[in-house]
Design a protein around this motif. Structure first.
Motif, short mmCIF file in Angstrom:
data_model
loop_
_atom_site.label_atom_id
_atom_site.label_comp_id
_atom_site.label_asym_id
_atom_site.label_seq_id
_atom_site.Cartn_x
_atom_site.Cartn_y
_atom_site.Cartn_z
N GLY A 21 0.97 -1.39 0.11
CA GLY A 21 -0.06 0.13 0.04
C GLY A 21 0.77 1.19 0.11
O GLY A 21 1.92 1.31 -0.34
N ARG A 22 0.10 2.35 0.43
CA ARG A 22 0.72 3.78 0.32
C ARG A 22 1.90 4.02 1.40
O ARG A 22 1.75 3.30 2.22
N PRO A 23 2.56 4.99 1.14
CA PRO A 23 3.71 5.06 2.39
C PRO A 23 3.01 5.61 3.47
O PRO A 23 1.78 6.30 3.38
N ASP A 29 2.23 15.99 -4.77
CA ASP A 29 0.73 15.87 -4.76
C ASP A 29 0.12 14.70 -5.64
O ASP A 29 -0.74 13.97 -5.49
N LYS A 30 0.80 14.79 -7.00
CA LYS A 30 0.41 13.82 -8.09
C LYS A 30 0.69 12.32 -7.52
O LYS A 30 -0.11 11.40 -8.04
N GLU A 31 1.48 11.89 -6.87
CA GLU A 31 1.73 10.54 -6.37
C GLU A 31 0.80 10.48 -5.36
O GLU A 31 0.24 9.34 -5.42
N ILE A 32 0.52 11.52 -4.39
CA ILE A 32 -0.46 11.17 -3.24
C ILE A 32 -1.80 10.67 -4.11
O ILE A 32 -2.38 9.86 -3.68
N ARG A 33 -2.10 11.37 -5.18
CA ARG A 33 -3.57 11.25 -5.80
C ARG A 33 -3.63 10.00 -6.38
O ARG A 33 -4.85 9.53 -6.60
N VAL A 34 -2.33 9.47 -6.72
CA VAL A 34 -2.42 8.16 -7.23
C VAL A 34 -2.85 7.02 -6.10
O VAL A 34 -3.63 6.14 -6.39
N TYR A 35 -2.18 7.19 -4.93
CA TYR A 35 -2.64 6.12 -3.96
C TYR A 35 -4.15 6.52 -3.52
O TYR A 35 -4.82 5.54 -3.26
N ASP A 36 -4.57 7.84 -3.42
CA ASP A 36 -5.97 8.19 -3.18
C ASP A 36 -6.86 7.39 -4.16
O ASP A 36 -8.05 6.76 -3.85
N GLY A 46 -10.37 0.21 -4.20
CA GLY A 46 -10.33 -0.71 -3.42
C GLY A 46 -9.20 -1.77 -4.20
O GLY A 46 -9.25 -2.90 -3.89
N VAL A 47 -8.36 -1.10 -4.78
CA VAL A 47 -7.42 -2.02 -5.20
C VAL A 47 -6.15 -2.32 -4.51
O VAL A 47 -5.60 -1.42 -3.59
N GLU A 48 -5.70 -3.50 -4.09
CA GLU A 48 -4.72 -3.81 -3.20
C GLU A 48 -3.35 -3.54 -4.31
O GLU A 48 -3.28 -4.19 -5.02
N TYR A 49 -2.34 -3.06 -3.66
CA TYR A 49 -1.14 -3.10 -4.31
C TYR A 49 -0.03 -2.90 -3.43
O TYR A 49 -0.02 -2.64 -2.34
N PHE A 71 -6.34 -4.21 -12.77
CA PHE A 71 -5.97 -3.18 -13.70
C PHE A 71 -6.87 -3.02 -14.86
O PHE A 71 -7.37 -2.15 -15.24
N THR A 72 -7.32 -4.31 -15.17
CA THR A 72 -8.47 -4.14 -16.48
C THR A 72 -9.91 -4.23 -15.93
O THR A 72 -10.86 -3.37 -16.79
#
Length: 186
Positions: free
Chosen positions: A6-8, A16-23, A29-32, A162-163
Motif C-alpha cells: 500500500g501507500r507510504p 501531490d500527483k503521487e499522493i493522488r495515485v494512492y488516493d 479498493g485496489v490492493e497494491y 488493472f483491467t
C-alpha cells in the motif's frame, strides 16, 4: 529496495500527483505493493526494480506519442522486450507519421514529466485528449507494474484489477494493438 504493501505511511516530501495515485487506487479498493527507489533513468536501474517486483509482473514501456500535427495523442503500453516501430502501430490505429510527443504535452495532459510516464497519468486527462493503446501481451502476466506518476516509486497490482477496476475508472477505453517479437520480424 523492499516491497511494501500500500501507500507510504509518511507522505512528507512526496508530490501531490503521487499522493493522488494512492488516493485513486485506495478509493477503487485496489490492493497494491510499492517499492521506493532512486530515480529510474536507465534500463539497468529498471531491471533491479523489476527483480524486486517479481517475474510475475508485466513491466512495460510507456510511450507518449502524437501525430505530426500534434492534435492526436496516444499513450502506448508495450512489453519492454518488443521493439517499437511506428509503422507497426500506424497501420493498426490509422494514424500516420507518429512521433514522440513533446514533454509540455505530457505535462499538460497527464501531469507527468519524462521518465515518469505511467498509465495512471490518464486520471489527470480530464479533457480525454489521450488515447490509451495496449499491446495484447502486456495483459498476459498475473501482475502489472507502473510508476505512481513519479519515477522514484514503482507499483504492483493484479492485472485483473488493472483491467476490471483501474482502466474503467480512468475512463480511457483502450485500443488493443500487437507488436511482433524480435524473432517474428526477421
Amino acid at each position: 529496495m523492499q516491497l511494501q504493501n500500500g501507500r507510504p505511511e509518511n507522505t512528507d516530501g512526496r508530490l501531490d500527483k503521487e499522493i493522488r495515485v494512492y488516493d485513486f487506487l485506495d478509493k477503487l479498493g485496489v490492493e497494491y505493493q510499492r517499492v521506493d527507489h532512486e530515480a529510474a533513468m536507465t534500463m539497468e536501474a529498471c531491471e533491479a526494480i523489476d527483480r524486486v517486483l517479481g517475474d510475475d509482473t508485466a513491466i512495460c514501456k510507456n510511450l507518449f506519442l502524437c501525430n505530426r500535427q500534434e492534435t492526436d495523442f496516444y499513450l502506448l503500453l508495450m512489453p519492454g522486450d518488443k521493439p517499437f516501430k511506428t509503422k507497426n502501430l500506424s497501420a493498426q490505429i490509422g494514424s500516420a507519421r507518429l512521433s514522440f510527443a513533446k514533454p509540455e504535452y505530457m505535462e499538460k495532459y497527464l501531469d507527468i514529466t519524462p521518465g515518469s510516464v505511467s498509465v495512471l497519468g490518464l486520471m489527470n486527462d480530464h479533457e480525454k485528449k489521450v488515447q490509451l493503446l495496449i499491446d495484447e501481451d502486456v495483459l498476459k502476466d498475473p501482475y502489472f507494474g507502473c510508476h505512481p506518476c513519479i519515477n522514484t516509486s514503482s507499483l504492483k497490482f493484479s492485472t485483473k484489477d488493472f483491467t476490471d477496476k483501474i482502466i474503467p475508472a480512468l475512463d480511457h477505453p483502450p485500443i488493443t494493438v500487437k507488436f511482433p517479437l524480435p524473432e517474428e520480424q526477421a
